[in-house]
Motif scaffolding. Sequence first.
Motif, PDB file in Angstrom:
ATOM      1  N   LEU A  40      -7.339  -7.095   7.690  1.00 29.14           N
ATOM      2  CA  LEU A  40      -6.795  -7.789   9.161  1.00 29.14           C
ATOM      3  C   LEU A  40      -6.155  -9.060   8.867  1.00 29.14           C
ATOM      4  O   LEU A  40      -5.030  -9.368   9.533  1.00 29.14           O
ATOM      5  N   GLU A  41      -6.805  -9.757   7.909  1.00 30.53           N
ATOM      6  CA  GLU A  41      -6.225 -11.190   7.562  1.00 30.53           C
ATOM      7  C   GLU A  41      -4.838 -11.025   6.842  1.00 30.53           C
ATOM      8  O   GLU A  41      -3.942 -11.921   7.406  1.00 30.53           O
ATOM      9  N   ALA A  42      -4.502 -10.057   6.183  1.00 29.79           N
ATOM     10  CA  ALA A  42      -3.236  -9.937   5.367  1.00 29.79           C
ATOM     11  C   ALA A  42      -2.372  -9.473   6.513  1.00 29.79           C
ATOM     12  O   ALA A  42      -1.267  -9.864   6.436  1.00 29.79           O
ATOM     13  N   LEU A  43      -2.598  -8.760   7.609  1.00 29.52           N
ATOM     14  CA  LEU A  43      -1.713  -8.092   8.720  1.00 29.52           C
ATOM     15  C   LEU A  43      -1.394  -9.439   9.408  1.00 29.52           C
ATOM     16  O   LEU A  43      -0.486  -9.784   9.800  1.00 29.52           O
ATOM     17  N   LYS A  44      -2.170 -10.464   9.539  1.00 26.80           N
ATOM     18  CA  LYS A  44      -1.985 -11.742  10.468  1.00 26.80           C
ATOM     19  C   LYS A  44      -1.280 -12.648   9.518  1.00 26.80           C
ATOM     20  O   LYS A  44      -0.421 -13.469  10.187  1.00 26.80           O
ATOM     21  N   GLN A  45      -1.282 -12.594   8.160  1.00 25.80           N
ATOM     22  CA  GLN A  45      -0.502 -13.445   7.438  1.00 25.80           C
ATOM     23  C   GLN A  45       0.930 -13.185   6.928  1.00 25.80           C
ATOM     24  O   GLN A  45       1.681 -13.926   6.659  1.00 25.80           O
ATOM     25  N   ASP A  46       1.170 -11.726   6.891  1.00 28.67           N
ATOM     26  CA  ASP A  46       2.168 -11.119   6.413  1.00 28.67           C
ATOM     27  C   ASP A  46       2.877 -10.247   6.982  1.00 28.67           C
ATOM     28  O   ASP A  46       1.898  -9.560   8.081  1.00 28.67           O
ATOM     29  N   ARG A  47       3.833  -9.573   6.788  1.00 27.67           N
ATOM     30  CA  ARG A  47       4.698  -8.549   7.528  1.00 27.67           C
ATOM     31  C   ARG A  47       4.599  -7.245   6.661  1.00 27.67           C
ATOM     32  O   ARG A  47       4.768  -7.411   5.596  1.00 27.67           O
ATOM     33  N   PHE A  48       4.354  -6.175   7.410  1.00 28.90           N
ATOM     34  CA  PHE A  48       4.104  -5.027   6.501  1.00 28.90           C
ATOM     35  C   PHE A  48       4.784  -3.814   7.279  1.00 28.90           C
ATOM     36  O   PHE A  48       4.691  -3.645   8.614  1.00 28.90           O
ATOM     37  N   ASP A  49       5.772  -2.992   6.825  1.00 27.07           N
ATOM     38  CA  ASP A  49       6.303  -1.842   7.362  1.00 27.07           C
ATOM     39  C   ASP A  49       5.260  -0.750   7.699  1.00 27.07           C
ATOM     40  O   ASP A  49       5.469  -0.196   8.861  1.00 27.07           O
ATOM     41  N   LEU A  50       4.419  -0.452   6.845  1.00 29.25           N
ATOM     42  CA  LEU A  50       3.556   0.656   7.180  1.00 29.25           C
ATOM     43  C   LEU A  50       2.183   0.210   6.908  1.00 29.25           C
ATOM     44  O   LEU A  50       1.811  -0.660   5.971  1.00 29.25           O
ATOM     45  N   VAL A  51       1.036   0.845   7.693  1.00 33.44           N
ATOM     46  CA  VAL A  51      -0.420   0.649   6.974  1.00 33.44           C
ATOM     47  C   VAL A  51      -0.914   1.860   7.089  1.00 33.44           C
ATOM     48  O   VAL A  51      -0.742   2.798   8.039  1.00 33.44           O
ATOM     49  N   LEU A  52      -1.611   2.069   5.879  1.00 28.12           N
ATOM     50  CA  LEU A  52      -2.419   3.468   5.624  1.00 28.12           C
ATOM     51  C   LEU A  52      -3.924   2.978   5.582  1.00 28.12           C
ATOM     52  O   LEU A  52      -4.136   2.304   4.757  1.00 28.12           O
ATOM     53  N   THR A  53      -4.686   3.363   6.516  1.00 26.27           N
ATOM     54  CA  THR A  53      -5.871   2.946   6.551  1.00 26.27           C
ATOM     55  C   THR A  53      -7.106   3.883   6.912  1.00 26.27           C
ATOM     56  O   THR A  53      -6.777   4.704   7.740  1.00 26.27           O
ATOM     57  N   ASP A  54      -8.244   3.650   6.402  1.00 27.28           N
ATOM     58  CA  ASP A  54      -9.307   4.418   6.395  1.00 27.28           C
ATOM     59  C   ASP A  54      -9.760   3.936   7.994  1.00 27.28           C
ATOM     60  O   ASP A  54      -9.710   2.579   8.172  1.00 27.28           O
ATOM     61  N   ILE A  55     -10.403   4.868   8.787  1.00 28.14           N
ATOM     62  CA  ILE A  55     -11.014   4.292   9.877  1.00 28.14           C
ATOM     63  C   ILE A  55     -12.234   3.791   9.875  1.00 28.14           C
ATOM     64  O   ILE A  55     -12.722   2.639  10.274  1.00 28.14           O
ATOM     65  N   VAL A  56     -13.285   4.128   8.890  1.00 32.74           N
ATOM     66  CA  VAL A  56     -14.549   3.533   8.291  1.00 32.74           C
ATOM     67  C   VAL A  56     -14.383   2.804   7.359  1.00 32.74           C
ATOM     68  O   VAL A  56     -14.150   3.313   6.281  1.00 32.74           O
ATOM     69  N   MET A  57     -14.604   1.418   7.363  1.00 28.70           N
ATOM     70  CA  MET A  57     -14.762   0.439   6.367  1.00 28.70           C
ATOM     71  C   MET A  57     -15.307  -0.650   6.755  1.00 28.70           C
ATOM     72  O   MET A  57     -15.868  -1.152   8.034  1.00 28.70           O
ATOM     73  N   PRO A  58     -16.065  -1.162   5.749  1.00 25.79           N
ATOM     74  CA  PRO A  58     -16.686  -2.537   5.869  1.00 25.79           C
ATOM     75  C   PRO A  58     -16.201  -3.892   6.370  1.00 25.79           C
ATOM     76  O   PRO A  58     -14.711  -3.880   6.091  1.00 25.79           O
ATOM     77  N   GLY A  59     -16.508  -4.686   7.239  1.00 22.36           N
ATOM     78  CA  GLY A  59     -15.964  -5.692   7.790  1.00 22.36           C
ATOM     79  C   GLY A  59     -14.914  -5.548   9.179  1.00 22.36           C
ATOM     80  O   GLY A  59     -14.878  -6.457   9.983  1.00 22.36           O
ATOM     81  N   ALA A  60     -14.199  -4.576   9.087  1.00 19.55           N
ATOM     82  CA  ALA A  60     -13.598  -4.452  10.077  1.00 19.55           C
ATOM     83  C   ALA A  60     -13.014  -2.920  10.000  1.00 19.55           C
ATOM     84  O   ALA A  60     -12.693  -2.463   8.873  1.00 19.55           O
ATOM     85  N   ASP A  61     -13.006  -2.048  11.134  1.00 26.74           N
ATOM     86  CA  ASP A  61     -12.618  -0.625  10.882  1.00 26.74           C
ATOM     87  C   ASP A  61     -10.944  -0.501  11.205  1.00 26.74           C
ATOM     88  O   ASP A  61     -10.312  -1.352  11.548  1.00 26.74           O
ATOM     89  N   GLY A  62     -10.580   0.792  10.993  1.00 27.07           N
ATOM     90  CA  GLY A  62      -9.162   1.060  10.902  1.00 27.07           C
ATOM     91  C   GLY A  62      -8.787   1.002  12.230  1.00 27.07           C
ATOM     92  O   GLY A  62      -7.677   0.658  12.498  1.00 27.07           O
ATOM     93  N   LEU A  63      -9.452   1.143  13.285  1.00 26.47           N
ATOM     94  CA  LEU A  63      -9.046   1.113  14.769  1.00 26.47           C
ATOM     95  C   LEU A  63      -8.893  -0.625  15.176  1.00 26.47           C
ATOM     96  O   LEU A  63      -8.070  -0.445  16.084  1.00 26.47           O
ATOM     97  N   THR A  64      -9.408  -1.203  14.531  1.00 30.20           N
ATOM     98  CA  THR A  64      -9.406  -2.667  14.707  1.00 30.20           C
ATOM     99  C   THR A  64      -8.084  -2.940  14.183  1.00 30.20           C
ATOM    100  O   THR A  64      -7.185  -3.769  15.111  1.00 30.20           O
ATOM    101  N   LEU A  65      -7.652  -2.541  12.968  1.00 29.74           N
ATOM    102  CA  LEU A  65      -6.430  -2.790  12.336  1.00 29.74           C
ATOM    103  C   LEU A  65      -5.433  -2.215  13.168  1.00 29.74           C
ATOM    104  O   LEU A  65      -4.403  -2.937  13.608  1.00 29.74           O
ATOM    105  N   LEU A  66      -5.374  -1.140  13.875  1.00 25.72           N
ATOM    106  CA  LEU A  66      -4.401  -0.588  14.630  1.00 25.72           C
ATOM    107  C   LEU A  66      -4.088  -1.277  15.873  1.00 25.72           C
ATOM    108  O   LEU A  66      -3.202  -1.565  16.419  1.00 25.72           O
ATOM    109  N   ARG A  67      -5.395  -1.580  16.511  1.00 26.79           N
ATOM    110  CA  ARG A  67      -5.313  -2.690  17.743  1.00 26.79           C
ATOM    111  C   ARG A  67      -4.592  -3.903  17.633  1.00 26.79           C
ATOM    112  O   ARG A  67      -3.667  -4.182  18.182  1.00 26.79           O
ATOM    113  N   HIS A  68      -4.789  -4.467  16.418  1.00 24.94           N
ATOM    114  CA  HIS A  68      -4.065  -5.506  16.030  1.00 24.94           C
ATOM    115  C   HIS A  68      -2.561  -5.292  15.916  1.00 24.94           C
ATOM    116  O   HIS A  68      -1.836  -6.183  16.619  1.00 24.94           O
ATOM    117  N   VAL A  69      -2.135  -4.406  15.095  1.00 24.19           N
ATOM    118  CA  VAL A  69      -0.688  -3.927  15.061  1.00 24.19           C
ATOM    119  C   VAL A  69      -0.126  -3.704  16.475  1.00 24.19           C
ATOM    120  O   VAL A  69       1.011  -3.984  16.993  1.00 24.19           O
TER     121      VAL A  69
END
Length: 162
Positions: A40-69
């Motif tokens: 999530l911090e990387a998404l806030k700091q940098d630009r990516f074309d694509l994100v491939l993420t697991d849904i269940v992870m420590p710290g923040a889940d993949g749906l949190t990353l999706l919501r940010h994007v």
Amino acid sequence: MKRPRLLLAEDDEALASLLEEYLLEANYDVTLHRRGDTALEALKQDRFDLVLTDIVMPGADGLTLLRHVVHDELSDTLVILMTGYSGIENALHAVEQGAYDFVSKPFQLPEIRVRLDNASRYQQLLRSWNEITGENSAAGEAVQPSGHAVVKAYGQSLKGGY
């Protein structure tokens, strides 16, 4: 053509390493994070074309990353979610929230490559369309895919929409 920038967020160390190596060889510029909060911090700091993420992870889940994007109005990043918990309900829920695609584990590596390649081509088409039509160009925005077409392809959502 430039290498698509891919943020890979996967907490399983073996799978993360395998995907990273495979996708680097497939000409993706891969940035790997094994925790959702660092991704999530990387998404806030940098630009990516694509994100491939697991849904269940420590710290923040993949749906949190999706919501940010999805809520980042200047982003045209496409998100593909991976999960060990399969089911059409999960896929529909993910695309309703704005995911480009969804894949259930276990999967074959070529399947991930096809999904990422398709997402990259779709993204290039969106960018070309925006350049040709000038849509959202004044604000520096790109059209964010909503996932509605995918939901329509799979059928009615569980909430009765579409």
